[in-house]
Design a protein around this motif. Structure first.
Motif, PDB file in Angstrom:
ATOM      1  N   ARG A  62     -29.562  32.655  11.389  1.00 55.34           N
ATOM      2  CA  ARG A  62     -28.118  32.477  11.213  1.00 55.34           C
ATOM      3  C   ARG A  62     -27.824  31.094  10.630  1.00 55.34           C
ATOM      4  N   THR A  63     -28.543  30.088  11.123  1.00 55.54           N
ATOM      5  CA  THR A  63     -28.399  28.730  10.604  1.00 55.54           C
ATOM      6  C   THR A  63     -28.721  28.694   9.113  1.00 55.54           C
ATOM      7  N   ALA A  64     -29.760  29.441   8.721  1.00 56.76           N
ATOM      8  CA  ALA A  64     -30.142  29.480   7.310  1.00 56.76           C
ATOM      9  C   ALA A  64     -28.985  29.974   6.449  1.00 56.76           C
ATOM     10  N   GLN A  65     -28.315  31.032   6.867  1.00 55.15           N
ATOM     11  CA  GLN A  65     -27.236  31.588   6.061  1.00 55.15           C
ATOM     12  C   GLN A  65     -26.049  30.643   5.992  1.00 55.15           C
ATOM     13  N   LEU A  66     -25.690  30.033   7.126  1.00 58.28           N
ATOM     14  CA  LEU A  66     -24.575  29.088   7.138  1.00 58.28           C
ATOM     15  C   LEU A  66     -24.891  27.873   6.268  1.00 58.28           C
ATOM     16  N   SER A  67     -26.131  27.392   6.358  1.00 61.29           N
ATOM     17  CA  SER A  67     -26.542  26.237   5.557  1.00 61.29           C
ATOM     18  C   SER A  67     -26.529  26.584   4.078  1.00 61.29           C
ATOM     19  N   ARG A  68     -26.934  27.802   3.747  1.00 68.19           N
ATOM     20  CA  ARG A  68     -26.959  28.220   2.344  1.00 68.19           C
ATOM     21  C   ARG A  68     -25.538  28.258   1.773  1.00 68.19           C
ATOM     22  N   ASP A  69     -24.591  28.752   2.550  1.00 70.17           N
ATOM     23  CA  ASP A  69     -23.207  28.781   2.072  1.00 70.17           C
ATOM     24  C   ASP A  69     -22.707  27.368   1.780  1.00 70.17           C
ATOM     25  N   THR A  97     -39.607  38.395   6.335  1.00 63.26           N
ATOM     26  CA  THR A  97     -38.781  38.885   7.431  1.00 63.26           C
ATOM     27  C   THR A  97     -37.929  37.770   8.036  1.00 63.26           C
ATOM     28  N   ARG A  98     -37.140  38.146   9.025  1.00 67.86           N
ATOM     29  CA  ARG A  98     -36.317  37.166   9.737  1.00 67.86           C
ATOM     30  C   ARG A  98     -37.186  36.107  10.407  1.00 67.86           C
ATOM     31  N   ASP A  99     -38.372  36.507  10.873  1.00 66.61           N
ATOM     32  CA  ASP A  99     -39.298  35.552  11.489  1.00 66.61           C
ATOM     33  C   ASP A  99     -39.774  34.526  10.462  1.00 66.61           C
ATOM     34  N   ASP A 100     -40.089  34.992   9.251  1.00 62.52           N
ATOM     35  CA  ASP A 100     -40.475  34.071   8.181  1.00 62.52           C
ATOM     36  C   ASP A 100     -39.342  33.092   7.871  1.00 62.52           C
ATOM     37  N   GLN A 101     -38.113  33.608   7.907  1.00 67.26           N
ATOM     38  CA  GLN A 101     -36.959  32.753   7.632  1.00 67.26           C
ATOM     39  C   GLN A 101     -36.828  31.664   8.696  1.00 67.26           C
ATOM     40  N   ALA A 102     -37.018  32.036   9.963  1.00 67.98           N
ATOM     41  CA  ALA A 102     -36.929  31.057  11.049  1.00 67.98           C
ATOM     42  C   ALA A 102     -37.983  29.968  10.886  1.00 67.98           C
ATOM     43  N   GLU A 103     -39.193  30.371  10.512  1.00 65.19           N
ATOM     44  CA  GLU A 103     -40.270  29.400  10.303  1.00 65.19           C
ATOM     45  C   GLU A 103     -39.940  28.456   9.150  1.00 65.19           C
ATOM     46  N   THR A 104     -39.355  29.004   8.089  1.00 67.16           N
ATOM     47  CA  THR A 104     -39.002  28.192   6.931  1.00 67.16           C
ATOM     48  C   THR A 104     -37.949  27.148   7.287  1.00 67.16           C
ATOM     49  N   VAL A 105     -36.963  27.547   8.097  1.00 66.10           N
ATOM     50  CA  VAL A 105     -35.923  26.613   8.531  1.00 66.10           C
ATOM     51  C   VAL A 105     -36.526  25.479   9.353  1.00 66.10           C
ATOM     52  N   LEU A 106     -37.414  25.813  10.271  1.00 62.35           N
ATOM     53  CA  LEU A 106     -38.039  24.792  11.106  1.00 62.35           C
ATOM     54  C   LEU A 106     -38.904  23.841  10.285  1.00 62.35           C
ATOM     55  N   ARG A 144     -34.590  37.816 -10.086  1.00 62.28           N
ATOM     56  CA  ARG A 144     -35.816  38.617 -10.115  1.00 62.28           C
ATOM     57  C   ARG A 144     -36.291  39.003  -8.714  1.00 62.28           C
ATOM     58  N   TYR A 145     -36.293  38.061  -7.784  1.00 63.60           N
ATOM     59  CA  TYR A 145     -36.903  38.296  -6.474  1.00 63.60           C
ATOM     60  C   TYR A 145     -35.866  38.738  -5.448  1.00 63.60           C
ATOM     61  N   ARG A 146     -36.191  39.798  -4.732  1.00 60.71           N
ATOM     62  CA  ARG A 146     -35.300  40.348  -3.698  1.00 60.71           C
ATOM     63  C   ARG A 146     -36.073  40.425  -2.378  1.00 60.71           C
ATOM     64  N   ARG A 147     -35.416  40.018  -1.304  1.00 59.30           N
ATOM     65  CA  ARG A 147     -36.032  40.015   0.030  1.00 59.30           C
ATOM     66  C   ARG A 147     -35.215  40.921   0.950  1.00 59.30           C
ATOM     67  N   PRO A 148     -35.544  42.197   1.000  1.00 52.36           N
ATOM     68  CA  PRO A 148     -34.733  43.142   1.779  1.00 52.36           C
ATOM     69  C   PRO A 148     -34.813  42.938   3.289  1.00 52.36           C
ATOM     70  N   PHE A 149     -35.882  42.290   3.786  1.00 47.17           N
ATOM     71  CA  PHE A 149     -36.151  42.273   5.228  1.00 47.17           C
ATOM     72  C   PHE A 149     -35.686  41.015   5.942  1.00 47.17           C
ATOM     73  N   LEU A 150     -34.888  40.168   5.304  1.00 41.92           N
ATOM     74  CA  LEU A 150     -34.519  38.906   5.946  1.00 41.92           C
ATOM     75  C   LEU A 150     -33.682  39.097   7.210  1.00 41.92           C
ATOM     76  N   GLN A 151     -33.106  40.282   7.377  1.00 43.72           N
ATOM     77  CA  GLN A 151     -32.355  40.566   8.598  1.00 43.72           C
ATOM     78  C   GLN A 151     -33.161  41.403   9.595  1.00 43.72           C
ATOM     79  N   LEU A 152     -34.411  41.695   9.266  1.00 48.06           N
ATOM     80  CA  LEU A 152     -35.270  42.500  10.148  1.00 48.06           C
ATOM     81  C   LEU A 152     -36.403  41.639  10.692  1.00 48.06           C
ATOM     82  N   ASP A 153     -36.820  41.924  11.933  1.00 53.17           N
ATOM     83  CA  ASP A 153     -37.907  41.120  12.492  1.00 53.17           C
ATOM     84  C   ASP A 153     -39.262  41.705  12.124  1.00 53.17           C
TER      85      ASP A 153
END
Length: 343
Positions: free
Chosen positions: A241-248, A143-152, A179-188
């Motif tokens: 949001r930082t994750a997406q900008l950094s990925r680009d 989820t988006r929460d997991d993404q925030a934790e990963t960034v930190l 292969r791997y899809r993460r549908p919930f990265l924009q959901l909390d």
């Protein structure tokens, strides 16, 4: 009356991903008498709220798009009764109508710490299951929460912009780039939990997620709440949001490095130090990292400090000796060339 907003949100997220899978795997033309199987999508399910919500949404959406849906749960064997928990999860997945469904047991090593070792074992098992069943994709419930934790966590390690880019919405496995899809990265996380509650889906809360012995657990229960208390609400969304900008940015630099690499190698394929020196640091270090991985250094154990040491062979040459890297890889400067190889 339509479904609860939380249920509608997770179904929409899954529907979009399944459309992408279909675009990536168009059905081959069949003869009049031949009936070809539809693509199979697996969900990786631990029994937690995020993955149970994902499994439920996949079971609902897949048949409407002519997609077969199955599930895999991984028994890490790290807790007493983990095999019983895995059996319960497979039962729940079958009750949702998923098929095939399987539980796979893994042995977790010690390389890189307990969390990294468990993750490596889990992905190896999921890759094997996808190959075994010929799955077009495997859905993950991050989820988006997991993404925030990963960034930190990436910020704390000082691992650079690629680490700050967090998890990709689409990533690969061996021989399968998407292969791997993460549908919930924009959901909390709360949306997934709410969806389970309103659908009366049983949820298993992994005690490791609340165990302060694990870094991510401490971050989840202490670090992020402290940040929100100090900075106000919206920290999780800002980090995602930082994750997406950094990925680009990281994707653009990776592409630049890929194009520049051939220009800094000599006829024998060795890296030329003078040509490397002329490149921007962000591009040069990507080339060095790629060369170290090609020589056998495990990507997950190769940190920014390792690459900085190798980079000093280019930018701060003082006659240094061999640089030792993970995976028994060594780097050394020889006659104006940078040699990275197995030690």
């Amino acid at each position: 009356m339509g479904p609860h907003p939380a249920v509608a949100a997770i179904r929409l997220a899954v529907r979009r991903v399944l459309h992408d899978v279909l675009n990536d795997h168009p059905a081959p033309e069949a003869s009049v008498h031949e009936q070809l199987p539809s693509p199979l999508v697996l969900v990786a399910c631990s029994g937690g709220a995020d993955s149970m919500a994902l499994a439920s949404a996949l079971a609902f959406e897949a048949p409407r798009l002519g997609i077969r849906a199955g599930g895999v749960t991984v028994d890490h064997g790290l807790q007493p009764g983990s095999d019983l928990r895995a059996a319960e999860v497979t039962l729940r997945l079958r009750e949702l109508g998923l098929d095939p469904v399987e539980s796979t047991a893994v042995t977790v090593g010690r390389e890189g710490g307990p969390e990294a070792a468990a993750r490596d074992a889990r992905y190896s098992a999921l890759d094997a299951a996808a190959e075994r069943h010929g799955a077009a994709a495997v859905l993950l419930g991050h989820t988006r929460d997991d993404q925030a934790e990963t960034v930190l966590l990436g910020l704390a390690r000082g691992s650079g912009i690629r680490s700050l880019s967090g998890m990709a919405a689409v990533s690969g496995g061996p021989g399968a780039a998407r292969r791997y899809r993460r549908p919930f990265l924009q959901l909390d996380r709360q949306t997934a939990r709410k969806a389970c509650m309103v659908q009366s889906l049983p949820v298993w809360d992994d005690p490791h997620n609340a165990d302060p012995a694990y870094t991510r657990s401490r971050l989840r229960h202490e670090g992020l709440p402290a940040l929100e208390k100090a900075l106000g609400k919206g920290v999780v969304e800002a980090l995602a949001r930082t994750a997406q900008l950094s990925r680009d940015d990281a994707d653009a630099l990776d592409a630049w490095a890929g194009q520049a690499e051939s220009s800094v190698r000599d006829a024998a394929g060795l890296l030329e130090c003078a040509k490397l020196y002329a490149l921007p640091p962000a591009v040069r270090r990507r080339i060095l990292r790629r060369a170290a991985i090609q020589a056998g250094a495990p990507a997950g154990s190769l940190f920014a400090r390792h690459i900085e040491e190798v980079d000093r062979l280019i930018t701060g040459w003082r006659g240094q000796g061999v640089i030792n890297l993970p995976g028994k890889v060594v780097a050394q400067r020889q006659g104006g060339r940078l040699v990275i190889r197995q030690g």
